[in-house]
Design an enzyme around this catalytic site. Structure first.
Site, PDB file in Angstrom:
ATOM      1  CE  LYS A   1      -4.591   1.018   0.221  1.00  0.00           C
ATOM      2  NZ  LYS A   1      -5.700   0.279  -0.229  1.00  0.00           N
TER       3      LYS A   1
ATOM      4  CG  ASP B   1      -7.398   3.328  -0.785  1.00  0.00           C
ATOM      5  OD1 ASP B   1      -7.811   2.215  -0.653  1.00  0.00           O
ATOM      6  OD2 ASP B   1      -7.327   4.113   0.139  1.00  0.00           O
TER       7      ASP B   1
HETATM    8  P1  NDP Z   1     -13.025   7.589  -3.026  1.00  0.00           P
HETATM    9  O1  NDP Z   1     -11.978   8.638  -2.662  1.00  0.00           O
HETATM   10  O2  NDP Z   1     -13.580   7.373  -4.224  1.00  0.00           O
HETATM   11  O3  NDP Z   1     -14.254   7.941  -1.763  1.00  0.00           O
HETATM   12  C1  NDP Z   1     -14.102   8.092  -0.395  1.00  0.00           C
HETATM   13  C2  NDP Z   1     -15.527   8.404   0.093  1.00  0.00           C
HETATM   14  O4  NDP Z   1     -15.287   8.366   1.515  1.00  0.00           O
HETATM   15  C3  NDP Z   1     -15.802   9.840  -0.302  1.00  0.00           C
HETATM   16  O5  NDP Z   1     -16.872   9.938  -0.150  1.00  0.00           O
HETATM   17  C4  NDP Z   1     -15.002  10.586   1.142  1.00  0.00           C
HETATM   18  O6  NDP Z   1     -15.558  11.904   1.290  1.00  0.00           O
HETATM   19  C5  NDP Z   1     -15.387   9.587   2.138  1.00  0.00           C
HETATM   20  N1  NDP Z   1     -14.412   9.842   3.011  1.00  0.00           N
HETATM   21  C6  NDP Z   1     -12.992   9.775   2.842  1.00  0.00           C
HETATM   22  N2  NDP Z   1     -12.000   9.530   4.191  1.00  0.00           N
HETATM   23  C7  NDP Z   1     -13.110  10.310   4.975  1.00  0.00           C
HETATM   24  C8  NDP Z   1     -12.883  10.516   6.078  1.00  0.00           C
HETATM   25  N3  NDP Z   1     -11.886  10.545   7.130  1.00  0.00           N
HETATM   26  N4  NDP Z   1     -14.142  10.791   7.044  1.00  0.00           N
HETATM   27  C9  NDP Z   1     -15.512  10.707   6.290  1.00  0.00           C
HETATM   28  N5  NDP Z   1     -15.515  10.396   5.086  1.00  0.00           N
HETATM   29  C10 NDP Z   1     -14.446  10.137   4.579  1.00  0.00           C
HETATM   30  O7  NDP Z   1     -12.432   6.245  -2.150  1.00  0.00           O
HETATM   31  P2  NDP Z   1     -12.901   4.778  -2.383  1.00  0.00           P
HETATM   32  O8  NDP Z   1     -14.373   4.871  -2.515  1.00  0.00           O
HETATM   33  O9  NDP Z   1     -12.115   4.127  -3.494  1.00  0.00           O
HETATM   34  O10 NDP Z   1     -12.560   4.172  -0.962  1.00  0.00           O
HETATM   35  C11 NDP Z   1     -13.289   4.030   0.089  1.00  0.00           C
HETATM   36  C12 NDP Z   1     -12.973   2.964   1.176  1.00  0.00           C
HETATM   37  O11 NDP Z   1     -12.910   1.598   0.232  1.00  0.00           O
HETATM   38  C13 NDP Z   1     -11.549   2.950   1.551  1.00  0.00           C
HETATM   39  O12 NDP Z   1     -11.609   2.492   2.853  1.00  0.00           O
HETATM   40  C14 NDP Z   1     -10.847   2.417   0.508  1.00  0.00           C
HETATM   41  O13 NDP Z   1      -9.471   1.679   1.322  1.00  0.00           O
HETATM   42  C15 NDP Z   1     -11.647   1.179   0.397  1.00  0.00           C
HETATM   43  N6  NDP Z   1     -11.203   0.201  -0.944  1.00  0.00           N
HETATM   44  C16 NDP Z   1     -11.146   0.665  -2.048  1.00  0.00           C
HETATM   45  C17 NDP Z   1     -11.139  -0.034  -3.117  1.00  0.00           C
HETATM   46  C18 NDP Z   1     -11.092   0.649  -4.624  1.00  0.00           C
HETATM   47  O14 NDP Z   1     -11.048  -0.146  -5.374  1.00  0.00           O
HETATM   48  N7  NDP Z   1     -11.262   1.681  -4.702  1.00  0.00           N
HETATM   49  C19 NDP Z   1     -10.685  -1.707  -2.988  1.00  0.00           C
HETATM   50  C20 NDP Z   1     -10.782  -1.796  -1.640  1.00  0.00           C
HETATM   51  C21 NDP Z   1     -11.127  -1.040  -0.292  1.00  0.00           C
HETATM   52  P3  NDP Z   1     -14.738  13.310   0.666  1.00  0.00           P
HETATM   53  O15 NDP Z   1     -15.351  13.483  -0.746  1.00  0.00           O
HETATM   54  O16 NDP Z   1     -15.504  14.377   1.736  1.00  0.00           O
HETATM   55  O17 NDP Z   1     -13.310  13.181   1.158  1.00  0.00           O
END
Ligand code: NDP
Length: 463
Positions: free
Chosen positions: A136, A176
């Protein structure tokens, strides 16, 4: 520093010794310690039944990353100001394949968070059945509010150091939080330019230049497929279920789409500023609006209620002891934002609201106390390392397609994804049952993921 414990053995004391040793060495890495603790509680019967793991000190070796790289990332904003961020890449374990895991760009990024994510990734990648190790990386850079040119300059500076450490047979990063198609494009372009090669060094590429179809969808779709498998064990399906989804990024968006396709009704979404509740349900048309809002205009979820008056928005109070999203009565929950977004109070609220199934789209979104509460109440809990493994599984399929210089159709990739999620579900249940953990998916995922990696480490000697 010698961190070895007194005598190889098993038992709770032995596990506690491991945690104590780790806590002494990395006292400022709470997320990493939490992720290790979540795994280690499952391994006691495994080490008892297979003493050679203890004799070979597999656990001690597994808890130490093979390598950690940290570097400076200087870049210039549009207004001419100079900024400096930190870049990281953690190569945690390469026993079963090249390091594989995403890059996260978010102001909260630090070594503890990346070590937790890379550690989880070892087990997740092992569960997919694909030949990929765990890694990562990322930066404390915040892409929000930055122009495309600024993001490009940052990505180019980041890759100007990272390129030395990655490669299609060594370490293959992906996206991510904060790293989507735009960032992967800029990172890939710089890698290609510096190395004079066009290889599968990053996954999550656009389909026109080597990306797999269905990669953007894979994590969210996979989390829903995993939920459907869990529901089936109770003779149920997701059809007609009201579902809480948190986040509004990649995982949340495609979890919503698959839920809608399967006849379920997502009713919430969130971002770091607030959350929406749409009791009439988020339809495909409303989801299209969210995708355009989040992916093109990079706006806030609050705008949803200006467009759809059936919904309400409320800000997030970070000082509160619970998140009101998890108080909404529903049948299932898909936490898809970030780590530790469901605490013990949230878990109590989920149970109170009638939720019987939680499928973790995000990594470690549920604290250990909250997980225990949910499982004790009979809630089916799909842990992230199993439930969200669809994303990295399709990344591995992207690597396979890139090596063969061919491209599968959406239907083919979806067929693979469904089969992989089905197999992960079965493997978790099987491992949990074989080691006395009933149908607790958490232990099953840890044990099945661990055994394959541990066996490979022993085969390969002390490296
Ligand atoms: P994105 O950046 O596309 O979206 C993240 C979302 O979560 C946004 O709506 C963001 O809001 C919100 N968010 C992020 N950090 C925080 C925080 N500290 N508090 C509140 N809201 C938060 O990321 P992904 O959808 O890709 O990832 C989401 C989760 O899934 C993570 O845990 C990631 O590690 C996990 N994941 C992702 C994969 C992938 O293929 N993308 C694979 C496996 C796991 P805002 O816009 O306000 O930042």
């Amino acid at each position: 520093m010698d961190t070895s414990v007194a005598t190889p053995g098993t038992g709770s004391m032995f596990m506690q010794d491991h945690l104590d040793a780790l806590t002494r060495r990395d006292p400022n890495q709470p997320e990493f310690l939490q992720a290790v603790q979540e795994v280690i509680v499952s391994l006691e019967p495994v080490l008892e039944r297979h003493p050679h793991y203890g004799q070979q000190r597999v656990l001690e070796r597994l808890l130490e990353p093979e390598r950690v790289i940290q570097f400076r990332v200087p870049w210039q904003a549009d207004d001419g100001t100079v900024h400096v961020n930190r870049g990281f890449r953690v190569g945690f374990n390469s026993a079963i394949g090249p390091y594989k895991g995403g890059l996260r760009f978010h102001p909260s990024v630090n070594l503890s968070i990346l070590k937790f994510l890379a550690f989880e990734q070892i087990f997740k990648n092992s569960l997919t059945g694909q030949p990929i190790g765990g890694g990562k990386g990322g930066s404390d850079f915040d892409p929000r509010g930055r122009s495309n040119s600024e993001v490009m300059r940052f990505c180019q500076s980041f890759m100007t150091e990272l390129f030395r450490h990655v490669g299609h047979n060594t370490d293959v990063p992906a996206g991510d939080i904060g790293v989507g198609g735009r960032e992967i494009g800029f990172l890939f372009g710089q890698y290609k330019r510096i190395t004079n090669t066009f290889t599968g060094v990053l996954t999550g590429r656009a389909p026109g230049w080597g990306g797999s179809l269905l990669r953007p969808e894979a994590t969210g779709y996979g989390a829903v497929y995993f939920a459907a498998e869990m529901a089936e064990t109770q003779g149920e399906s997701l059809e007609g279920k009201r579902c809480l989804v948190s986040g509004s990024g990649n995982v949340a968006q495609y979890a919503c789409r698959k839920l809608i396709e399967l006849g379920a009704t997502p009713i919430t979404l969130s971002d770091s500023s607030g959350w929406i509740h749409d009791p009439e349900g988020i339809t495909e048309e409303k989801l299209q609006f969210v995708m355009e809002l989040k992916n093109e205009r990079r706006g806030r979820i609050a705008e949803y209620v200006e467009r759809f008056t059936s919904a309400t928005w409320a800000p997030v109070d970070s000082a509160a002891d619970h998140h009101p999203l998890w108080c909404v009565p529903a049948d299932a929950a898909f936490p898809s934002a970030t780590q530790n977004e469901i605490n013990d109070s949230d878990a109590a609220n989920l149970i109170e609201g009638g939720v019987g199934l939680v499928s973790e789209g995000a990594n470690m979104p549920t604290t250990p106390e909250a997980q225990d509460r949910l499982v004790d109440a009979g809630v089916l809990l799909g842990p992230g390392k199993a439930a969200n493994a669809g994303g990295v599984a399709v990344s591995a399929l992207e690597m396979a397609q890139a090596s063969q210089r061919l491209r599968w159709t959406t239907e083919e990739v979806d067929r693979h994804l469904k089969r992989i999620m089905h197999d992960i579900h079965a493997v978790c249940l099987d491992a949990a049952g074989s080691y006395g953990f009933g149908s607790d998916y958490r232990h099953g995922a840890n044990i099945a993921g661990f055994r394959k990696v541990a066996d490979a480490m022993i085969d390969q000697g002390l490296v």
